[in-house]
Design a protein around this motif. Structure first.
Motif, PDB file in Angstrom:
ATOM      1  N   LEU A 143      46.608  41.741  37.388  1.00 19.20           N
ATOM      2  CA  LEU A 143      46.301  40.312  37.359  1.00 19.20           C
ATOM      3  C   LEU A 143      45.187  40.007  36.351  1.00 19.20           C
ATOM      4  N   LEU A 144      44.153  40.839  36.326  1.00 20.73           N
ATOM      5  CA  LEU A 144      43.074  40.632  35.356  1.00 20.73           C
ATOM      6  C   LEU A 144      43.587  40.765  33.923  1.00 20.73           C
ATOM      7  N   ARG A 145      44.440  41.752  33.722  1.00 22.19           N
ATOM      8  CA  ARG A 145      44.989  41.979  32.386  1.00 22.19           C
ATOM      9  C   ARG A 145      45.854  40.796  31.930  1.00 22.19           C
ATOM     10  N   GLU A 146      46.493  40.123  32.893  1.00 29.05           N
ATOM     11  CA  GLU A 146      47.328  38.968  32.566  1.00 29.05           C
ATOM     12  C   GLU A 146      46.513  37.689  32.397  1.00 29.05           C
ATOM     13  N   GLY A 147      45.189  37.799  32.557  1.00 33.15           N
ATOM     14  CA  GLY A 147      44.329  36.650  32.292  1.00 33.15           C
ATOM     15  C   GLY A 147      43.834  35.896  33.507  1.00 33.15           C
ATOM     16  N   TYR A 148      44.184  36.339  34.707  1.00 28.70           N
ATOM     17  CA  TYR A 148      43.692  35.679  35.912  1.00 28.70           C
ATOM     18  C   TYR A 148      42.235  36.070  36.153  1.00 28.70           C
ATOM     19  N   SER A 149      41.467  35.164  36.724  1.00 29.56           N
ATOM     20  CA  SER A 149      40.045  35.407  36.923  1.00 29.56           C
ATOM     21  C   SER A 149      39.780  36.244  38.167  1.00 29.56           C
ATOM     22  N   LYS A 150      38.593  36.806  38.210  1.00 31.53           N
ATOM     23  CA  LYS A 150      38.182  37.567  39.388  1.00 31.53           C
ATOM     24  C   LYS A 150      38.168  36.680  40.629  1.00 31.53           C
ATOM     25  N   GLN A 151      37.704  35.445  40.492  1.00 36.05           N
ATOM     26  CA  GLN A 151      37.643  34.541  41.634  1.00 36.05           C
ATOM     27  C   GLN A 151      39.037  34.185  42.148  1.00 36.05           C
ATOM     28  N   PHE A 152      40.009  34.072  41.245  1.00 41.32           N
ATOM     29  CA  PHE A 152      41.385  33.820  41.664  1.00 41.32           C
ATOM     30  C   PHE A 152      41.900  34.996  42.492  1.00 41.32           C
ATOM     31  N   CYS A 153      41.635  36.215  42.021  1.00 47.83           N
ATOM     32  CA  CYS A 153      42.069  37.417  42.746  1.00 47.83           C
ATOM     33  C   CYS A 153      41.379  37.511  44.105  1.00 47.83           C
ATOM     34  N   GLY A 201      37.328  45.017  53.786  1.00 47.32           N
ATOM     35  CA  GLY A 201      36.487  45.815  52.897  1.00 47.32           C
ATOM     36  C   GLY A 201      36.872  45.643  51.440  1.00 47.32           C
ATOM     37  N   CYS A 202      38.172  45.667  51.154  1.00 41.64           N
ATOM     38  CA  CYS A 202      38.646  45.470  49.782  1.00 41.64           C
ATOM     39  C   CYS A 202      38.286  44.071  49.280  1.00 41.64           C
ATOM     40  N   THR A 203      38.448  43.083  50.137  1.00 41.90           N
ATOM     41  CA  THR A 203      38.163  41.697  49.756  1.00 41.90           C
ATOM     42  C   THR A 203      36.688  41.516  49.414  1.00 41.90           C
ATOM     43  N   LEU A 204      35.815  42.097  50.229  1.00 41.96           N
ATOM     44  CA  LEU A 204      34.377  41.981  49.958  1.00 41.96           C
ATOM     45  C   LEU A 204      34.000  42.675  48.652  1.00 41.96           C
ATOM     46  N   ALA A 205      34.581  43.850  48.398  1.00 43.24           N
ATOM     47  CA  ALA A 205      34.284  44.566  47.157  1.00 43.24           C
ATOM     48  C   ALA A 205      34.748  43.757  45.948  1.00 43.24           C
ATOM     49  N   ILE A 206      35.952  43.189  46.025  1.00 40.38           N
ATOM     50  CA  ILE A 206      36.485  42.401  44.915  1.00 40.38           C
ATOM     51  C   ILE A 206      35.671  41.123  44.711  1.00 40.38           C
ATOM     52  N   GLN A 207      35.234  40.505  45.804  1.00 40.96           N
ATOM     53  CA  GLN A 207      34.452  39.268  45.716  1.00 40.96           C
ATOM     54  C   GLN A 207      33.061  39.510  45.136  1.00 40.96           C
ATOM     55  N   LEU A 208      32.425  40.602  45.512  1.00 41.37           N
ATOM     56  CA  LEU A 208      31.001  40.782  45.230  1.00 41.37           C
ATOM     57  C   LEU A 208      30.681  41.618  43.995  1.00 41.37           C
ATOM     58  N   ASP A 235      31.714  43.932  40.212  1.00 40.13           N
ATOM     59  CA  ASP A 235      32.480  43.983  38.978  1.00 40.13           C
ATOM     60  C   ASP A 235      33.843  44.634  39.228  1.00 40.13           C
ATOM     61  N   PRO A 236      34.897  44.208  38.542  1.00 37.88           N
ATOM     62  CA  PRO A 236      36.235  44.745  38.823  1.00 37.88           C
ATOM     63  C   PRO A 236      36.350  46.254  38.826  1.00 37.88           C
ATOM     64  N   VAL A 237      35.845  46.915  37.796  1.00 35.22           N
ATOM     65  CA  VAL A 237      36.018  48.376  37.746  1.00 35.22           C
ATOM     66  C   VAL A 237      35.235  49.062  38.861  1.00 35.22           C
ATOM     67  N   ILE A 238      34.107  48.484  39.261  1.00 35.47           N
ATOM     68  CA  ILE A 238      33.330  49.016  40.375  1.00 35.47           C
ATOM     69  C   ILE A 238      34.124  48.863  41.674  1.00 35.47           C
ATOM     70  N   ALA A 239      34.688  47.688  41.896  1.00 36.83           N
ATOM     71  CA  ALA A 239      35.469  47.436  43.110  1.00 36.83           C
ATOM     72  C   ALA A 239      36.690  48.344  43.176  1.00 36.83           C
ATOM     73  N   SER A 244      29.615  51.918  48.606  1.00 37.92           N
ATOM     74  CA  SER A 244      29.832  52.735  47.415  1.00 37.92           C
ATOM     75  C   SER A 244      29.820  51.864  46.154  1.00 37.92           C
ATOM     76  N   SER A 245      30.253  50.609  46.270  1.00 37.04           N
ATOM     77  CA  SER A 245      30.127  49.677  45.141  1.00 37.04           C
ATOM     78  C   SER A 245      28.659  49.408  44.822  1.00 37.04           C
ATOM     79  N   LEU A 246      27.863  49.228  45.876  1.00 33.57           N
ATOM     80  CA  LEU A 246      26.421  49.055  45.666  1.00 33.57           C
ATOM     81  C   LEU A 246      25.815  50.271  44.976  1.00 33.57           C
ATOM     82  N   ALA A 247      26.246  51.471  45.402  1.00 32.73           N
ATOM     83  CA  ALA A 247      25.710  52.696  44.821  1.00 32.73           C
ATOM     84  C   ALA A 247      26.102  52.834  43.350  1.00 32.73           C
TER      85      ALA A 247
END
Length: 292
Positions: free
Chosen positions: A96-106, A157-164, A166-170, A264-267
């Motif tokens: 989705l990111l590669r197709e141009g959708y934003s992080k907030q949309f995801c 857990g996945c939703t919080l990581a994606i929301q909070l 950076d994409p590659v970190i999540a 682990s995203s925080l770390a």
């Protein structure tokens, strides 16, 4: 090695070439990585589902699993292999990111799925008709039959990581959750307390072997994702250790399907923040400004 003065007393060492700061990993690499990982997982799922139970038992015995652990390990494999479907989350997110959708949309899609999933799970717990006809009841643990299942916590857990984060970190933290947690469960079930006869975790229900399996699994995947990033080992080591300890002890009683991706995203964020504090504009946390 050159240094530059900042604030009169502190300094930053120029420990890497400018090329080391390039925006890595690339979108194309991440997409290919997630596709290959998902296809490999799908092949493994198909292999397990198509293999007869007695053949799985024989493979486990040939792998060195003690005879009294074979049946429980085979059952754990059947239950855990379904969790590999969780790798579709970082794959779809990256596409989705590669197709141009934003992080907030995801993130919005994830919140919608999470709310619907938790609502359905609550209906399973409290409505007998839904409970009797729940399609995935065969893989539920005994303790999950009267409470929210791991899938609800996984989605949160996945939703919080994606929301909070950076994409590659999540994405990396979700891989830690799916593959790291599976490694801990399967290695612990197969070889737990066979080499190191020490009981660890709450109630002594976990093993050193399982925890080491999870740590090295997370470390290996983290290093391959960030394979071209200078000093990647520091951030990945810290995040792998955090993920392992969280799975082992479940601090504050929070389900590890929520705490592993978030902590682990925080770390990872902390680790890369430390190694790139001299060149903040080149930090991996800013690799994907288009995704915000």
């Amino acid at each position: 090695m050159a240094t530059s003065q900042t604030n009169g007393s502190s300094y930053c060492k120029v420990w890497a070439r400018r090329d080391d700061y390039e925006r890595l990993p690339s979108d194309s690499f991440l997409t290919a990585y997630m596709v290959v990982l998902s296809i490999a997982s799908l092949c493994f799922i198909v292999l397990v589902k198509r293999t007869r139970s007695k053949d799985v038992h024989r493979w486990l015995q040939n792998a060195g699993v003690a005879l009294n652990k074979v049946a429980k390990t085979a059952k754990e494999i059947e239950r855990k292999v379904f969790h590999l479907a969780g790798l579709l989350v970082p794959l779809i997110y990256q596409v989705l990111l590669r197709e141009g959708y934003s992080k907030q949309f995801c993130a919005g899609i994830c919140w919608t799925i999470t709310i619907l999933g938790v609502t359905s799970d609550l209906a399973r717990v409290h409505i007998p008709f839904v409970q009797r006809n729940w399609p995935l009841k065969s893989i539920l643990r005994e303790k999950e039959k009267n409470q929210l299942c791991g899938g609800s916590y996984f989605s949160l857990g996945c939703t919080l990581a994606i929301q909070l984060f950076d994409p590659v970190i999540a994405m990396t933290s979700i891989i830690f959750l799916v593959l790291g947690d599976m490694s801990a469960a399967l290695i612990g079930r197969s070889f737990g307390q066979s080499v190191c006869n020490i009981k660890v975790g709450p109630g002594g229900k976990k093993s050193v072997e399982g925890s080491l399996g999870m740590f090295f699994c997370c470390f290996a995947f983290g290093c391959t994702i960030f394979h071209q990033v200078h000093l990647r080992e520091y951030a990945v080591f810290v995040a792998s250790l955090v993920a392992t300890l969280v799975e082992l002890y479940e601090p504050l009683g929070v389900n590890d399907n929520v705490s592993i991706p978030v902590l682990s995203s925080l770390a990872l964020t902390f680790g890369f923040g430390r190694t790139f504090n001299c060149e903040p504009s080149r930090s991996p946390l800013l690799w994907y400004p288009h995704s915000n």
